[in-house]
Design a protein around this motif. Structure first.
Motif: not given
Ligand code: GLY
Ligand code: AMP
Length: 425
Positions: A218, A232, A293, A295-296, A298
């Motif tokens: 990311d 984020g 959890r 990733g966001d 990802e």
């Molecule tokens: N993209 C990184 C996270 O979700 O922590």
């Protein structure tokens, strides 16, 4: 099967999108969800931190499984809450127990875990206000830059990287003595700086068996060329070209196996995702952090590459039969570009009308921060939409996402135009 998915971001929209494709789903609920999840399931206005409210919804709606997207309910013990309630204990929750969630909830815990199980990571020391002097002494043994990490959850802001020793001393004092991150920095982990290139590896485990999901990278900084403030995540790419077979074998042998085995040895019930933040230091992987959890953003590139039915995978996680499920992965590359609100990651406006969503072609738009207002889609967060595309190469996938990023419109739209810049060949 009826499933309740907890969360409201792009990660949850991607999970909901995939779950909704399963033949085995009867009803999919998302709590609280967003304007995107509404198109693939039913949003429920429910605070995921209020476990009694979750319990009542689960009981009242014949829910067979709960999937937890974000870390906060896990760190607060939602899995343990379900296990202790006689009427809930047969309903599987995908996510680790409170003890397992400490891998993300406490940096010190995760470093001790890695030491105990010989998992490669940066050299470190852990300090409190009472051991400030020892903290200063430890800093002297390291060389610049200095990495300081608040022990507890600090909304992704708890890591400071200081170039100068004097600055590191000031920040350490500010964290420990002046409570810079509140109680999250009552303890601080000081770490050796690892020089290399970062990537994320995701593992789904049932506590005994595991599946390594597609790797992803990311782009955390707000500005082009990885400059400016941390966010984020502004975009992601999967797979990561340098995470080849040889590198991934090292990751599996040195990190994934000892992590899963270590959790079992420590008596930790862990049935869910493990997100391993890694640094590739001259071809060798080191753990930077664990998250409990996905990733966001990802998830918005990893999940679209998984061909296996997600309900089958989750069910196998719950009954510890993951070894009997085959993970099938799409060979194509997936890239996502995050559209954000101007001002983010600082202050930004909400409630701006989004147009052009119906004109998007050959990409999947995952909603991150949106809200439905009588059929109108409004911005409702710093990160607004993640536009994911497939391609035979990173360039091809990105070209499609960028074409659609132009078509979607709202006041104050911003996105990075160089996602994947360091990976394209
Ligand atoms: N993209 C990184 C996270 O979700 O922590
Ligand atoms: P974390 O919250 O632990 O992921 O840290 C945030 C970011 O700080 C990571 O994504 C890395 O870019 C950086 N970072 C953390 N620890 C180290 C380290 N030991 N060496 C180099 N960079 C680090």
């Amino acid at each position: 099967m009826n499933i309740l998915l907890i969360g409201s971001g792009g990660r949850e929209h991607a999970l909901a999108w995939k779950l909704s494709q399963s033949q085995r789903i009867s009803k999919l609920f998302i709590a609280p969800g967003n304007a995107g999840t509404k198109n693939v399931g039913t949003n429920v206005d429910l605070d995921p931190q209020n476990f009694e409210a979750v319990r009542d919804f689960v009981r009242g709606n014949g829910i067979h499984m709960v999937v937890v997207g974000p870390e906060a309910p896990l760190v607060a013990g939602i899995v343990d809450y379900f296990q202790l309630e006689p009427t809930l204990k047969y309903i599987p929750v995908i996510g680790p127990s409170k003890q397992g969630a400490r891998l993300e909830g406490s940096k010190e815990f995760s470093k001790e875990f890695m030491m105990r199980h010989n998992i490669p990571t940066a050299k470190y020391g852990s300090f409190t206000a009472d051991s400030l002097e020892q903290g200063f002494e430890f800093l002297e043994t390291l060389s610049s830059p200095y990495v300081l990490k608040a022990d507890g959850l600090a909304a992704g802001k708890g890591v400071l990287i200081c170039d100068e020793l004097v600055e590191a001393r000031i920040e350490l004092t500010s964290m420990l003595v002046e409570h810079k991150f509140g109680s999250a920095s009552d303890k601080v982990v000081i770490e050796e700086f690892l020089k290399g290139i970062e990537l994320s590896v995701f593992v789904l485990t049932d506590g005994k068996n595991y599946k390594i999901l597609p790797s992803a990278k990311d782009y955390k900084r707000i500005g082009e060329g990885d400059t400016g403030l941390n966010t984020g995540g502004m975009g992601a790419v999967s797979p990561v070209p340098f995470a080849d077979q040889d590198f991934m074998n090292k990751v599996e042998q040195r990190i994934v196996k000892p992590t899963i085995k270590g959790l079992a040895q420590d008596g930790i019930d862990y049935r869910g995702f493990v997100f391993i933040g890694l640094m590739n230091v001259k071809g060798d992987p080191f753990v930077i952090e664990y998250n409990v959890r996905m990733g966001d953003p990802e998830t918005e590139v990893v999940i679209p590459r998984i061909k296996t039915d997600l309900v089958d995978l989750f069910e196998a996680v719950a009954d510890q039969s993951l070894d009997r499920v085959q993970l099938q992965v799409d060979d194509r590359t997936a890239c996502t570009v995050m559209l954000v609100s101007d001002g983010y990651p600082g202050a930004y406006q909400k409630g701006r009308q989004i147009g052009g969503l119906d004109k998007v072609k050959d990409s999947v738009v995952f909603h991150a921060g949106t809200k439905d207002d009588n059929g109108n889609v409004l911005t409702n967060g710093g990160r607004v939409l993640a536009i994911t595309s497939y391609g035979e190469s990173i360039g091809e996938a990105l070209e499609q996402s960028y074409a659609n990023a132009q078509i979607v419109s709202y006041e104050g739209k911003y996105f990075r135009t160089d996602i994947g810049f360091d990976l394209k060949n």
